[in-house]
Design a protein around this motif. Structure first.
Motif, PDB file in Angstrom:
ATOM      1  N   ILE A  50      -4.511 -11.083  21.198  1.00 32.14           N
ATOM      2  CA  ILE A  50      -4.900 -11.637  22.502  1.00 32.14           C
ATOM      3  C   ILE A  50      -6.416 -11.602  22.707  1.00 32.14           C
ATOM      4  N   ALA A  51      -7.163 -11.396  21.619  1.00 27.28           N
ATOM      5  CA  ALA A  51      -8.615 -11.238  21.735  1.00 27.28           C
ATOM      6  C   ALA A  51      -9.326 -12.575  21.839  1.00 27.28           C
ATOM      7  N   TRP A  52      -9.122 -13.246  22.956  1.00 29.33           N
ATOM      8  CA  TRP A  52      -9.964 -14.391  23.280  1.00 29.33           C
ATOM      9  C   TRP A  52     -10.198 -14.378  24.785  1.00 29.33           C
ATOM     10  N   GLY A  53     -11.431 -14.741  25.166  1.00 28.46           N
ATOM     11  CA  GLY A  53     -11.829 -14.665  26.562  1.00 28.46           C
ATOM     12  C   GLY A  53     -12.669 -13.427  26.812  1.00 28.46           C
ATOM     13  N   ASN A  54     -12.731 -13.032  28.051  1.00 33.28           N
ATOM     14  CA  ASN A  54     -13.529 -11.887  28.492  1.00 33.28           C
ATOM     15  C   ASN A  54     -12.991 -10.582  27.910  1.00 33.28           C
ATOM     16  N   ARG A  55     -13.885  -9.754  27.365  1.00 32.91           N
ATOM     17  CA  ARG A  55     -13.429  -8.514  26.732  1.00 32.91           C
ATOM     18  C   ARG A  55     -12.721  -7.585  27.723  1.00 32.91           C
ATOM     19  N   LYS A  56     -13.208  -7.545  28.942  1.00 34.19           N
ATOM     20  CA  LYS A  56     -12.579  -6.680  29.943  1.00 34.19           C
ATOM     21  C   LYS A  56     -11.147  -7.112  30.211  1.00 34.19           C
ATOM     22  N   SER A  57     -10.922  -8.421  30.319  1.00 28.20           N
ATOM     23  CA  SER A  57      -9.570  -8.917  30.583  1.00 28.20           C
ATOM     24  C   SER A  57      -8.668  -8.711  29.360  1.00 28.20           C
ATOM     25  N   ILE A  58      -9.236  -8.807  28.155  1.00 30.00           N
ATOM     26  CA  ILE A  58      -8.464  -8.542  26.935  1.00 30.00           C
ATOM     27  C   ILE A  58      -7.962  -7.103  26.940  1.00 30.00           C
ATOM     28  N   ILE A  59      -8.858  -6.169  27.243  1.00 26.90           N
ATOM     29  CA  ILE A  59      -8.486  -4.754  27.268  1.00 26.90           C
ATOM     30  C   ILE A  59      -7.436  -4.491  28.339  1.00 26.90           C
ATOM     31  N   THR A  60      -7.613  -5.100  29.506  1.00 21.26           N
ATOM     32  CA  THR A  60      -6.641  -4.923  30.595  1.00 21.26           C
ATOM     33  C   THR A  60      -5.261  -5.416  30.180  1.00 21.26           C
ATOM     34  N   SER A  61      -5.205  -6.598  29.584  1.00 17.18           N
ATOM     35  CA  SER A  61      -3.919  -7.158  29.155  1.00 17.18           C
ATOM     36  C   SER A  61      -3.303  -6.334  28.032  1.00 17.18           C
ATOM     37  N   ALA A  62      -4.135  -5.885  27.092  1.00 16.22           N
ATOM     38  CA  ALA A  62      -3.621  -5.071  25.985  1.00 16.22           C
ATOM     39  C   ALA A  62      -3.069  -3.745  26.499  1.00 16.22           C
ATOM     40  N   GLN A  63      -3.733  -3.179  27.495  1.00 20.63           N
ATOM     41  CA  GLN A  63      -3.238  -1.927  28.069  1.00 20.63           C
ATOM     42  C   GLN A  63      -1.895  -2.136  28.763  1.00 20.63           C
ATOM     43  N   LYS A  64      -1.718  -3.286  29.396  1.00 19.98           N
ATOM     44  CA  LYS A  64      -0.434  -3.603  30.018  1.00 19.98           C
ATOM     45  C   LYS A  64       0.674  -3.713  28.976  1.00 19.98           C
ATOM     46  N   ILE A  65       0.342  -4.287  27.829  1.00 17.75           N
ATOM     47  CA  ILE A  65       1.313  -4.375  26.734  1.00 17.75           C
ATOM     48  C   ILE A  65       1.731  -2.973  26.287  1.00 17.75           C
ATOM     49  N   ILE A  66       0.734  -2.093  26.127  1.00 12.07           N
ATOM     50  CA  ILE A  66       1.020  -0.725  25.694  1.00 12.07           C
ATOM     51  C   ILE A  66       1.875  -0.008  26.733  1.00 12.07           C
ATOM     52  N   ASN A  67       1.549  -0.190  28.001  1.00 13.35           N
ATOM     53  CA  ASN A  67       2.338   0.434  29.070  1.00 13.35           C
ATOM     54  C   ASN A  67       3.770  -0.079  29.042  1.00 13.35           C
ATOM     55  N   PHE A  68       3.934  -1.383  28.817  1.00  9.72           N
ATOM     56  CA  PHE A  68       5.267  -1.970  28.780  1.00  9.72           C
ATOM     57  C   PHE A  68       6.086  -1.354  27.649  1.00  9.72           C
ATOM     58  N   MET A  69       5.419  -1.004  26.561  1.00  8.89           N
ATOM     59  CA  MET A  69       6.103  -0.400  25.424  1.00  8.89           C
ATOM     60  C   MET A  69       6.242   1.121  25.571  1.00  8.89           C
ATOM     61  N   GLY A  70       6.014   1.611  26.793  1.00 11.33           N
ATOM     62  CA  GLY A  70       6.182   3.035  27.054  1.00 11.33           C
ATOM     63  C   GLY A  70       5.195   3.913  26.324  1.00 11.33           C
ATOM     64  N   ASN A  71       4.036   3.336  25.992  1.00  9.20           N
ATOM     65  CA  ASN A  71       2.982   4.051  25.266  1.00  9.20           C
ATOM     66  C   ASN A  71       3.460   4.605  23.922  1.00  9.20           C
ATOM     67  N   SER A  72       4.510   3.998  23.390  1.00  8.84           N
ATOM     68  CA  SER A  72       5.027   4.350  22.067  1.00  8.84           C
ATOM     69  C   SER A  72       5.371   3.060  21.319  1.00  8.84           C
ATOM     70  N   PRO A  73       4.354   2.336  20.851  1.00 10.09           N
ATOM     71  CA  PRO A  73       4.578   0.999  20.284  1.00 10.09           C
ATOM     72  C   PRO A  73       5.608   0.952  19.159  1.00 10.09           C
ATOM     73  N   PHE A  74       5.513   1.869  18.208  1.00  7.75           N
ATOM     74  CA  PHE A  74       6.421   1.821  17.063  1.00  7.75           C
ATOM     75  C   PHE A  74       7.865   2.093  17.484  1.00  7.75           C
ATOM     76  N   ASP A  75       8.050   3.083  18.324  1.00  6.43           N
ATOM     77  CA  ASP A  75       9.391   3.403  18.811  1.00  6.43           C
ATOM     78  C   ASP A  75       9.969   2.230  19.585  1.00  6.43           C
ATOM     79  N   PHE A  76       9.143   1.597  20.410  1.00  2.00           N
ATOM     80  CA  PHE A  76       9.605   0.450  21.184  1.00  2.00           C
ATOM     81  C   PHE A  76      10.014  -0.696  20.261  1.00  2.00           C
ATOM     82  N   VAL A  77       9.167  -1.004  19.285  1.00  2.00           N
ATOM     83  CA  VAL A  77       9.452  -2.100  18.363  1.00  2.00           C
ATOM     84  C   VAL A  77      10.773  -1.875  17.634  1.00  2.00           C
TER      85      VAL A  77
END
Length: 256
Positions: A50-77
């Protein structure tokens, strides 16, 4: 400046910006939240995707993805099912990367990790390969699979002459190992001497202004043109110059 003076300057800027202070305001901060190899890979892959556009918005969106995965990406996947994505139906995760794209990516990752211990194994080079042109395409084909899906547009193909900036950046994060603690260097079977610079509008334009890139299009041919000169001045770690070009762009010290 002559060519040697240009690269003396770039070496100075690379040293300045290749520092842990760089992490906080960059998407690479997302995988730095984790220590498990697979968590690092998955969070880095999504942050790079998702690294296109404003870096701040990229980080915000990426953090939302991590939160959605319960902060455990591999376990969630590895344990995700259709019902886990109900909240994302008809929603955007980041700009044109939709909830449907995210779900498909998760299931694609699950398929890969069911077969392989690490995403690294999909990028392994073959004999006589001296860049990641073919390995990116091999990764793309295995990750996306044969069934067409709208999410395919988020994984660029160098075979279609794309600069594949986001996957080149992902490779830099995973492969470069210079003990500076910015890039991770957790993929030990991929040589960093064959890495390229993630070519976006900013790094390309600055390269042209400095006279180290002539090609007008930001495509894979431009990546290879830039490879030739950066490998001349740092054959073991050419991607270090990504930091220099980034730093010049952020500081605007040269007026561009």
């Amino acid at each position: 400046m002559n060519e040697q003076e240009i690269f003396d300057f770039l070496n100075q800027k690379a040293e300045q910006y290749n520092h842990t202070d760089f992490i906080e305001l960059d998407p690479i901060s997302i995988p730095h939240l984790f220590s498990l190899k697979q968590d690092i890979e998955i969070s880095a892959f999504f942050a790079a995707t998702i690294a296109w556009g404003n870096r701040k918005s990229i980080i915000t969106s990426a953090q939302k993805i991590i939160n959605f995965m319960g902060n455990s990406p591999f376990d969630f996947v590895m344990n995700a099912s259709e019902k886990d994505f109900k909240k994302l139906e008809n929603k955007a995760v980041h700009r044109t990367f939709s909830g449907e794209d995210f779900k498909q990516f998760v299931f694609n990752l699950k398929s890969v990790y069911t077969e392989f211990e690490s995403l690294e194994q999909l990028f392994l080079l073959k004999e006589n390969e001296e860049n990641y042109y073919h390995s990116i395409e091999r990764f793309r084909n295995r990750f996306l699979g044969e069934t067409l899906h709208r999410s395919h547009k988020h994984v660029s193909s160098p075979y279609k002459n794309s600069a594949s900036k986001r996957l080149v950046m992902f490779l830099r994060w995973m492969v470069r190992d210079d003990k500076k603690d910015v890039d991770f260097g957790i993929w030990k079977n991929l040589p960093q001497k064959f890495l390229s610079i993630p070519l976006d509008v900013h790094t390309a334009n600055i390269s042209r202004k400095l006279g180290i890139l002539n090609r007008n299009q930001n495509d894979w041919k431009a990546v290879e043109e830039l490879d030739k000169i950066i490998r001349k001045y740092n054959p073991q770690d050419p991607a270090i110059y990504d930091y220099a070009l980034f730093g010049i762009g952020v500081s605007k010290e040269l007026g561009f």
